[in-house]
Write an enzyme that holds these catalytic residues in place. Sequence first.
Site, PDB file in Angstrom:
ATOM      1  N   HIS A   1      33.436  40.406  31.309  1.00  0.00           N
ATOM      2  CA  HIS A   1      33.482  41.470  32.324  1.00  0.00           C
ATOM      3  C   HIS A   1      32.791  42.725  31.782  1.00  0.00           C
ATOM      4  CE1 HIS A   1      37.505  39.540  33.721  1.00  0.00           C
ATOM      5  NE2 HIS A   1      36.652  39.339  34.707  1.00  0.00           N
TER       6      HIS A   1
ATOM      7  N   LYS B   1      48.674  36.888  44.475  1.00  0.00           N
ATOM      8  CA  LYS B   1      48.589  36.334  43.124  1.00  0.00           C
ATOM      9  C   LYS B   1      49.715  36.930  42.286  1.00  0.00           C
ATOM     10  CE  LYS B   1      43.588  35.569  42.792  1.00  0.00           C
ATOM     11  NZ  LYS B   1      42.367  35.907  42.052  1.00  0.00           N
TER      12      LYS B   1
ATOM     13  N   ARG C   1      28.889  32.984  36.356  1.00  0.00           N
ATOM     14  CA  ARG C   1      28.897  32.285  35.072  1.00  0.00           C
ATOM     15  C   ARG C   1      28.218  30.941  35.170  1.00  0.00           C
ATOM     16  NH1 ARG C   1      35.160  33.230  34.559  1.00  0.00           N
ATOM     17  NH2 ARG C   1      34.721  33.157  36.765  1.00  0.00           N
TER      18      ARG C   1
ATOM     19  N   SER D   1      39.413  35.019  32.269  1.00  0.00           N
ATOM     20  CA  SER D   1      40.722  35.621  31.971  1.00  0.00           C
ATOM     21  C   SER D   1      41.782  34.533  31.841  1.00  0.00           C
ATOM     22  CB  SER D   1      41.127  36.586  33.086  1.00  0.00           C
ATOM     23  OG  SER D   1      40.193  37.618  33.212  1.00  0.00           O
TER      24      SER D   1
END
Length: 161
Positions: free
Chosen positions: A17, A41, A90, A128
């Site tokens: 990040h 979440k 990514r 993460s």
Amino acid sequence: MKTAIYPGSFDPVTLGHYDIIERTAKMFGRVIIGVLNNKMKSPLFSAQERVNMLKEVTANLPNVEVQSFDGLLIDFVRQNSGGIIVRGLRAITDFEYELQMAQTNRVMAPEVDTIFLTTNLKYSYLSSSIVKEIAENKGNISEFLHPSVAEMVQAKFRGQA
Ligand code: ADP
């Protein structure tokens, strides 16, 4: 002075990040990192903790600000008079979801564009959730996070934070 918005969960912020933030800060006059406070979440860190972490790791970047938001991303973008959303890519697995989000946001807010930065190869595998899994199993996470963030993650899993 163009404003770019970089939204995400950042639970926690990784060096991947950070790489995107640093590169975005070179391209835009002002960068706002939007920390999503998503009630659906269940994050490891509260939105306020994530904001504090991001403020600490970006303290050396004077044109970067950090805010939390809930609700629709395009509303947050409009409130901050930003015309550009930045996201990182990514791998091909990110692409489908990111494209869907960008297209949906374009229909809802045609004046807002999304741009994608490809990951630094060094961090292309990094997420993460992987970092949290390693930390939970007492692995070494220092390669993946800013030292102060690594300390906070370890403290969380030791039950001290
Ligand atoms: P979200 O829940 O919105 O996907 P994340 O915090 O997981 O939030 O990611 C925020 C943005 O950063 C996403 O665009 C994601 O693809 C990107 N990102 C995450 N990890 C990396 C990395 N290692 N390199 C480049 N971009 C990344």
